[in-house]
Design an enzyme around this catalytic site. Structure first.
Site, PDB file in Angstrom:
ATOM      1  N   ASP A  12       0.831  -1.210   0.000  1.00  0.00           N
ATOM      2  CA  ASP A  12       0.000   0.000   0.000  1.00  0.00           C
ATOM      3  C   ASP A  12       0.867   1.262   0.000  1.00  0.00           C
ATOM      4  O   ASP A  12       1.984   1.255   0.502  1.00  0.00           O
ATOM      5  CB  ASP A  12      -0.910  -0.028   1.237  1.00  0.00           C
ATOM      6  CG  ASP A  12      -2.056   0.964   1.120  1.00  0.00           C
ATOM      7  OD1 ASP A  12      -2.357   1.422  -0.005  1.00  0.00           O
ATOM      8  OD2 ASP A  12      -2.651   1.304   2.160  1.00  0.00           O
ATOM      9  N   GLU A  59     -11.956  -5.249  -5.164  1.00  0.00           N
ATOM     10  CA  GLU A  59     -12.543  -3.910  -4.975  1.00  0.00           C
ATOM     11  C   GLU A  59     -11.811  -2.845  -5.802  1.00  0.00           C
ATOM     12  O   GLU A  59     -12.311  -1.739  -5.975  1.00  0.00           O
ATOM     13  CB  GLU A  59     -12.502  -3.505  -3.493  1.00  0.00           C
ATOM     14  CG  GLU A  59     -13.511  -4.242  -2.612  1.00  0.00           C
ATOM     15  CD  GLU A  59     -13.164  -5.717  -2.400  1.00  0.00           C
ATOM     16  OE1 GLU A  59     -11.974  -6.032  -2.220  1.00  0.00           O
ATOM     17  OE2 GLU A  59     -14.091  -6.557  -2.454  1.00  0.00           O
ATOM     18  N   ASN A  60     -10.620  -3.166  -6.287  1.00  0.00           N
ATOM     19  CA  ASN A  60      -9.828  -2.163  -7.016  1.00  0.00           C
ATOM     20  C   ASN A  60     -10.428  -1.766  -8.367  1.00  0.00           C
ATOM     21  O   ASN A  60     -10.019  -0.760  -8.958  1.00  0.00           O
ATOM     22  CB  ASN A  60      -8.375  -2.612  -7.195  1.00  0.00           C
ATOM     23  CG  ASN A  60      -7.536  -2.513  -5.942  1.00  0.00           C
ATOM     24  OD1 ASN A  60      -6.592  -3.269  -5.743  1.00  0.00           O
ATOM     25  ND2 ASN A  60      -7.862  -1.573  -5.048  1.00  0.00           N
TER      26      ASN A  60
HETATM   27  C1  FPP Z   1      -1.866   0.168  -3.407  1.00  0.00           C
HETATM   28  O1  FPP Z   1      -1.468   1.515  -3.379  1.00  0.00           O
HETATM   29  C2  FPP Z   1      -1.322  -0.489  -4.571  1.00  0.00           C
HETATM   30  C3  FPP Z   1      -2.065  -1.083  -5.560  1.00  0.00           C
HETATM   31  C4  FPP Z   1      -3.529  -1.158  -5.551  1.00  0.00           C
HETATM   32  C5  FPP Z   1      -1.414  -1.664  -6.748  1.00  0.00           C
HETATM   33  C6  FPP Z   1      -0.255  -2.553  -6.459  1.00  0.00           C
HETATM   34  C7  FPP Z   1       0.552  -2.682  -7.690  1.00  0.00           C
HETATM   35  C8  FPP Z   1       1.884  -2.626  -7.743  1.00  0.00           C
HETATM   36  C9  FPP Z   1       2.759  -2.486  -6.559  1.00  0.00           C
HETATM   37  C10 FPP Z   1       2.560  -2.697  -9.060  1.00  0.00           C
HETATM   38  C11 FPP Z   1       2.500  -4.031  -9.713  1.00  0.00           C
HETATM   39  C12 FPP Z   1       3.212  -5.077  -8.971  1.00  0.00           C
HETATM   40  C13 FPP Z   1       3.439  -6.318  -9.436  1.00  0.00           C
HETATM   41  C14 FPP Z   1       4.084  -7.324  -8.559  1.00  0.00           C
HETATM   42  C15 FPP Z   1       3.087  -6.718 -10.806  1.00  0.00           C
HETATM   43  P1  FPP Z   1      -2.571   2.652  -3.446  1.00  0.00           P
HETATM   44  O2  FPP Z   1      -2.737   3.051  -4.858  1.00  0.00           O
HETATM   45  O3  FPP Z   1      -3.823   2.167  -2.768  1.00  0.00           O
HETATM   46  O4  FPP Z   1      -1.884   3.779  -2.609  1.00  0.00           O
HETATM   47  P2  FPP Z   1      -2.627   4.896  -1.737  1.00  0.00           P
HETATM   48  O5  FPP Z   1      -3.374   4.166  -0.636  1.00  0.00           O
HETATM   49  O6  FPP Z   1      -1.495   5.713  -1.202  1.00  0.00           O
HETATM   50  O7  FPP Z   1      -3.524   5.665  -2.671  1.00  0.00           O
END
Ligand code: FPP
Length: 229
Positions: A12, A59-60
């Site tokens: 996160d 949920e994303n």
């Molecule tokens: C959460 O941060 C992250 C995600 C929903 C996406 C995760 C994806 C990656 C780390 C890249 C791809 C990885 C691989 C292994 C292919 P957020 O966007 O919710 O951050 P925030 O809470 O600060 O808005």
């Protein structure tokens, strides 16, 4: 205590990392991918056997279509770009989540990477993609029903056997970056007795030493699984 056999990570803070730098959220995900690569390498070097990365939740899909498309593109890039690295390090790639709900090209990319690496006997990297703990449980129950299981006598073992990857042991340690204390629908069944570790550090800033710190902390924990030591 030994190092954890299975570590799950809620990656996160990509959005906040970008926001702090007046960048687009997608830039945060791009840096998040670099962090994921660093952590996969570090975990493999440490001898961790299973690493589950929470990459995209059920949920994303609520996010902006551009952001969703960008993350899916990163997954594809990751799977393609890292094949030499998997081969060199004998890393096996697997998926957990609802493959039927993924765009076809992503589902086939991950199925291809899983097939290409299925005989590797190093660390297993499990990408949780279109994954929700509740959704996994629903799909497990549907599999059970399809086997004509009598629900009146269903056992914990029956349900566990119908999860996405029944041979994978429960996570010993679940790590969450970026400071929030919640499970966000990650490994709800499997994580019943996982140790939790929350770090304030945003995911794109994570390095192998952050993972080592989490493991050190884990090793000081007294795991009782509801019993008494
Ligand atoms: C959460 O941060 C992250 C995600 C929903 C996406 C995760 C994806 C990656 C780390 C890249 C791809 C990885 C691989 C292994 C292919 P957020 O966007 O919710 O951050 P925030 O809470 O600060 O808005």
């Amino acid at each position: 205590m030994d190092i954890p056999r299975h570590v799950g990570i809620i990656m996160d803070g990509n959005g906040r990392w970008a926001q702090q730098r007046s960048m687009l959220r997608t830039q945060g995900h791009l840096e998040g991918l670099q962090a994921a690569k660093r952590i996969v390498k570090a975990a493999s070097d440490m001898g961790i056997q299973y690493l589950t990365l929470y990459t995209f939740s059920t949920e994303n899909w609520k996010r902006a279509v551009d952001e969703v498309g960008f993350i899916m593109g990163l997954v594809k890039q990751y799977l393609r770009g890292e094949m030499d690295f998997y081969r060199q390090n004998h890393i096996r790639i697997r998926h957990t989540g609802d493959a039927a709900g993924l765009p076809e090209d992503i589902a086939s990319e991950i199925a291809g990477a899983a097939a290409d690496t299925k005989d590797f006997n190093g660390m297993q990297v499990i990408l949780a993609l279109n994954y929700g703990g509740r959704d996994e449980l629903i799909r497990a129950l549907r599999r059970l029903a399809a086997q004509n299981q009598d629900m009146a006598t269903v056992t914990e073992k029956d349900i566990a056997a119908c999860l996405d990857n029944p041979d994978v042991p429960d996570p010993d340690l679940i790590i969450r970056s970026a400071g929030e204390y919640r499970m966000s629908n990650f490994l709800l069944w499997e994580g019943a007795y996982s140790e939790l570790y929350v770090s304030a550090k945003l995911w794109p800033d994570w390095t192998g030493s952050d993972l080592a710190e989490a493991i050190d902390e884990y090793r000081s924990r007294d795991r009782r699984f509801g019993g008494i030591t």
